[in-house]
Enzyme design. Structure first.
Site, mmCIF file in Angstrom:
data_model
loop_
_atom_site.group_PDB
_atom_site.id
_atom_site.type_symbol
_atom_site.label_atom_id
_atom_site.label_comp_id
_atom_site.label_asym_id
_atom_site.label_seq_id
_atom_site.Cartn_x
_atom_site.Cartn_y
_atom_site.Cartn_z
ATOM 1 C CG HIS A 76 35.172 42.739 49.507
ATOM 2 N ND1 HIS A 76 36.049 43.645 50.026
ATOM 3 C CD2 HIS A 76 34.188 42.582 50.442
ATOM 4 C CE1 HIS A 76 35.622 44.025 51.219
ATOM 5 N NE2 HIS A 76 34.498 43.392 51.503
ATOM 6 C CG HIS B 179 36.775 41.804 55.623
ATOM 7 N ND1 HIS B 179 36.668 40.850 54.633
ATOM 8 C CD2 HIS B 179 35.775 42.700 55.372
ATOM 9 C CE1 HIS B 179 35.662 41.150 53.831
ATOM 10 N NE2 HIS B 179 35.092 42.273 54.266
ATOM 11 C CD GLU C 38 30.541 39.258 50.315
ATOM 12 O OE1 GLU C 38 30.939 40.164 49.553
ATOM 13 O OE2 GLU C 38 29.902 39.491 51.367
ATOM 14 C CG ASP D 198 31.924 41.963 55.811
ATOM 15 O OD1 ASP D 198 32.550 42.903 55.313
ATOM 16 O OD2 ASP D 198 31.196 41.209 55.135
ATOM 17 C CG ASP D 199 29.480 45.322 56.644
ATOM 18 O OD1 ASP D 199 29.950 46.461 56.455
ATOM 19 O OD2 ASP D 199 29.578 44.396 55.819
HETATM 20 N N1 ADE Z 1 30.521 46.591 51.720
HETATM 21 C C1 ADE Z 1 30.248 46.436 53.017
HETATM 22 N N2 ADE Z 1 30.169 45.134 53.322
HETATM 23 C C2 ADE Z 1 30.418 44.443 52.186
HETATM 24 C C3 ADE Z 1 30.497 43.071 51.849
HETATM 25 N N3 ADE Z 1 30.293 42.104 52.741
HETATM 26 N N4 ADE Z 1 30.764 42.743 50.567
HETATM 27 C C4 ADE Z 1 30.961 43.690 49.657
HETATM 28 N N5 ADE Z 1 30.893 44.990 49.929
HETATM 29 C C5 ADE Z 1 30.648 45.371 51.174
HETATM 30 ZN ZN ZN Z 2 33.542 43.246 53.379
#
Ligand code: ADE
Ligand code: ZN
Length: 339
Positions: free
Chosen positions: A200, A20, A203, A281-282
């Site tokens: 997703h 992810h 969340e 994730d990011d």
């Molecule tokens: N795009 C990038 N990161 C995300 C996240 N955590 N949830 C949904 N979309 C995303």
């Molecule tokens: Zn994500």
């Protein structure tokens, strides 16, 4: 060395996966500034420090606003190559041997960047990483759920000439009020073309979106999925069917899904028999890559060594690798953790 330091060291040494990861979310602040200069893109901040000062998010949307703004610096095939290569070098440094990455084509095509420029740049780096870094990968096209289902269908048509490089489709961006049910049509096309599906769900959105992703989009994995704790019968079903959850602990605390890592349910989910994995994730925005996510979980929640190794092993089990390769990696893991 105390138990927690030992486990952090073990987790960092073990061969791992990442399942992810938004490639645009690995755009480090220095690279944002460097690409903005190279491509003459105007930004509302003029230094890395000013940009980093904005990394204080109150929810998913406040993060997405900055994330989409920063992606404007990505313009050429070389930019997408450089972005992906920089991430893959981090994988090498963190002993990530297999990664399945998301990309958001609509955030680029909406600015006039051709789909092919994006995918060729990313694919170029992934294929070089296989030969030079021995890192295997899969590529997953994510549809932006805040855009219309028709926009997703147009994106699917743009993707069709490049399907040899794409292994799956996913669904990301603002979750609340954009249920998976909106995207059944495009997901069906993707499945008919032989692609895997993920989404997703759970969340920020309700547990019902997890149910929709499973039943309507027929996903192989749920991304995040942490709000499954709110629906015990769904939890039992997802555990029984061993549908993996790609959990992102630092993301969840940075985006205020939980106030603190001490409140994160990752070990509870594991104890209830769910196939939970750890991911970043990011990473450029949330304080670290996969090893930092393991470290944060270990320091806050004090898992056992067996729980840590299970999380790592689950990453291989939940991946889209073939069964023989999965078995090879999980045998290696057993050897490592027996040492
Ligand atoms: N795009 C990038 N990161 C995300 C996240 N955590 N949830 C949904 N979309 C995303
Ligand atoms: Zn994500």
């Amino acid at each position: 060395m105390n138990q927690s330091t030992q486990l952090v060291n073990l987790a960092s040494r073990l061969p791992k996966t990442e399942l992810h990861l938004h490639i645009e979310g690995s755009l480090e602040p220095d690279m944002v500034m460097q690409m903005a200069r190279r491509n003459r893109v105007e930004l509302p901040f003029s230094s890395t420090e000013q940009l980093k000062a904005l990394y204080d998010f109150k929810d998913l949307q406040s993060f997405l606003d900055l994330y989409y703004l920063a992606t404007n610096v990505l313009q050429t095939e070389q930019d997408f190559f450089d972005l992906t290569w920089a991430y893959l070098e981090r994988c090498r440094d963190q002993n990530i041997v297999h990664t399945e990455i998301f990309f958001d084509p609509q955030s680029h095509t909406s600015r006039g960047i051709p789909f092919k420029v994006v995918v060729d740049g990313i694919h170029g780096a992934l294929s070089r990483a296989q030969t030079e870094l021995n890192i295997s990968s899969r590529l997953i096209l994510c549809f932006l759920r805040h855009l219309s289902p028709d926009d997703a269908l147009v994106t699917w048509e743009q993707a069709e000439p490049s399907l040899e490089y794409i292994d799956g489709v996913g669904l990301d961006s603002a979750e609340r009020d954009f249920p998976p049910s909106l995207f059944t049509g495009v997901f069906e096309l993707a499945r008919k073309a032989g692609l895997r599906t993920v989404a997703h769900a759970g969340e920020e959105g309700p547990a019902d979106y997890i149910r929709q992703a499973v039943e309507l989009l027929q996903v192989s994995r749920i991304d995040h999925g942490v709000r499954i704790t709110e629906d015990p019968s769904l939890l039992a079903q997802v555990a029984r069917d061993q549908i993996p959850l790609t959990v992102c602990p630092l993301s969840n605390t940075r985006l205020c899904v939980y106030d603190s890592m001490n409140d994160h349910p990752i070990l509870e989910l594991l104890d209830k028999g769910l196939l939970v994995t750890v991911n970043s994730d990011d990473p450029a925005y949330f304080g670290g890559y996969v090893n930092q996510n393991y470290a944060a979980v270990i320091e806050a929640l004090a898992p056992t060594q067996e729980q840590v190794v299970t999380l790592v092993r689950n990453g291989f089990t939940a991946s889209f690798l073939d069964e023989a390769t999965k078995a090879r990696w999980t045998r290696k893991l057993d050897d490592f953790s027996a040492q």
